[in-house]
Design a protein around this motif. Structure first.
Motif, PDB file in Angstrom:
ATOM      1  N   ASN A   1      -0.698   2.191  -5.689  1.00 13.82           N
ATOM      2  CA  ASN A   1      -1.499   1.374  -4.785  1.00 13.82           C
ATOM      3  C   ASN A   1      -2.061   2.293  -3.706  1.00 13.82           C
ATOM      4  OD1 ASN A   1      -2.436  -0.248  -2.685  1.00 13.82           O
ATOM      5  ND2 ASN A   1      -0.926  -1.862  -3.100  1.00 13.82           N
TER       6      ASN A   1
ATOM      7  N   PRO B   1       0.827  -1.210   0.000  1.00 13.27           N
ATOM      8  CA  PRO B   1       0.000   0.000   0.000  1.00 13.27           C
ATOM      9  C   PRO B   1       0.862   1.260   0.000  1.00 13.27           C
ATOM     10  CG  PRO B   1      -0.796  -1.560   1.634  1.00 13.27           C
ATOM     11  CD  PRO B   1       0.516  -2.090   1.128  1.00 13.27           C
TER      12      PRO B   1
ATOM     13  N   GLY C   1      -4.211   1.439  -1.470  1.00 15.52           N
ATOM     14  CA  GLY C   1      -4.693   0.643  -0.341  1.00 15.52           C
ATOM     15  C   GLY C   1      -5.971  -0.089  -0.701  1.00 15.52           C
ATOM     16  N   ASP C   2      -6.859   0.616  -1.416  1.00 18.66           N
ATOM     17  CA  ASP C   2      -8.128   0.005  -1.849  1.00 18.66           C
ATOM     18  C   ASP C   2      -8.061  -0.480  -3.283  1.00 18.66           C
ATOM     19  OD1 ASP C   2      -9.425   0.602   0.583  1.00 18.66           O
ATOM     20  OD2 ASP C   2      -9.708   2.667  -0.098  1.00 18.66           O
TER      21      ASP C   2
END
Ligand SMILES: [Zn+2]
Ligand SMILES: [Zn+2]
Length: 177
Positions: A45, A12, A47-48
């Motif tokens: 990225n 992330p 995170g989601d």
């Protein structure tokens, strides 16, 4: 060109910029690409999701829809793509949002088919009715002369029988209805 995204997919906040300078084969492309495709794509990225954003360009040979002469244009396309990050056991997989792309293998096992991503983006920039120039006059329907290069002798006759031509045109339209 295949790109392994497994590291960025599991990290992330990671961001990677990929430079693009690739020769492509026309047959695989759906249109006649005559230069390497250049540009760059940035992967993030969040995170989601995994974002792919960038800009690519290439010289493409098209055929004028009016005078059927081949001409070359530089097409540029923005790349704006999102992939879901799906947890599968202890692995994270980036998945296309579009079901067609899942089937088409745009991205599988975190290996991205960069060529396919670019092809899809460039394809949307190819005009449906390409014109060699905005005011292309097309071909004479009688003798085939390229009217952008000069008038043919049938043009004058056509002009003289303009009313006749209009009548035929109206007839055709009625026939279509
Ligand atoms: Zn033309
Ligand atoms: Zn003519």
């Amino acid at each position: 060109m295949k790109l392994d995204l497994s590291e960025i997919v599991r990290t992330p906040g990671m961001q990677v910029r990929q430079k693009i300078d690739e020769p492509f084969h026309p047959a695989e492309f759906g249109f006649d690409c005559i230069s390497p495709i250049t540009g760059s794509i940035e992967f993030t990225n969040t995170g989601d999701v995994l974002l792919a954003r960038g800009k690519v360009g290439a010289s493409v040979r098209l055929q004028c829809s009016r005078c059927v002469v081949d001409f070359v244009v530089v097409l540029t396309a923005n790349i704006e793509e999102q992939f879901r990050l799906v947890h599968m056991g202890d692995q994270i997989m980036a998945m296309p949002l579009d079901e067609e792309d899942v089937v088409g293998g745009l991205l599988s096992n975190n290996i991205l088919d960069v060529e396919e991503l670019i092809r899809q983006s460039l394809l949307t920039e190819v005009p449906i009715q390409p014109l060699c120039k905005p005011d292309c006059k097309g071909l004479c329907p009688i003798c085939g002369q390229n009217l952008s290069e000069g008038q043919c002798s049938c043009h004058q006759e056509m002009y003289n029988s303009a009313f006749q031509a209009l009548a035929i045109l109206l007839e055709d339209e009625e026939a279509e209805d």
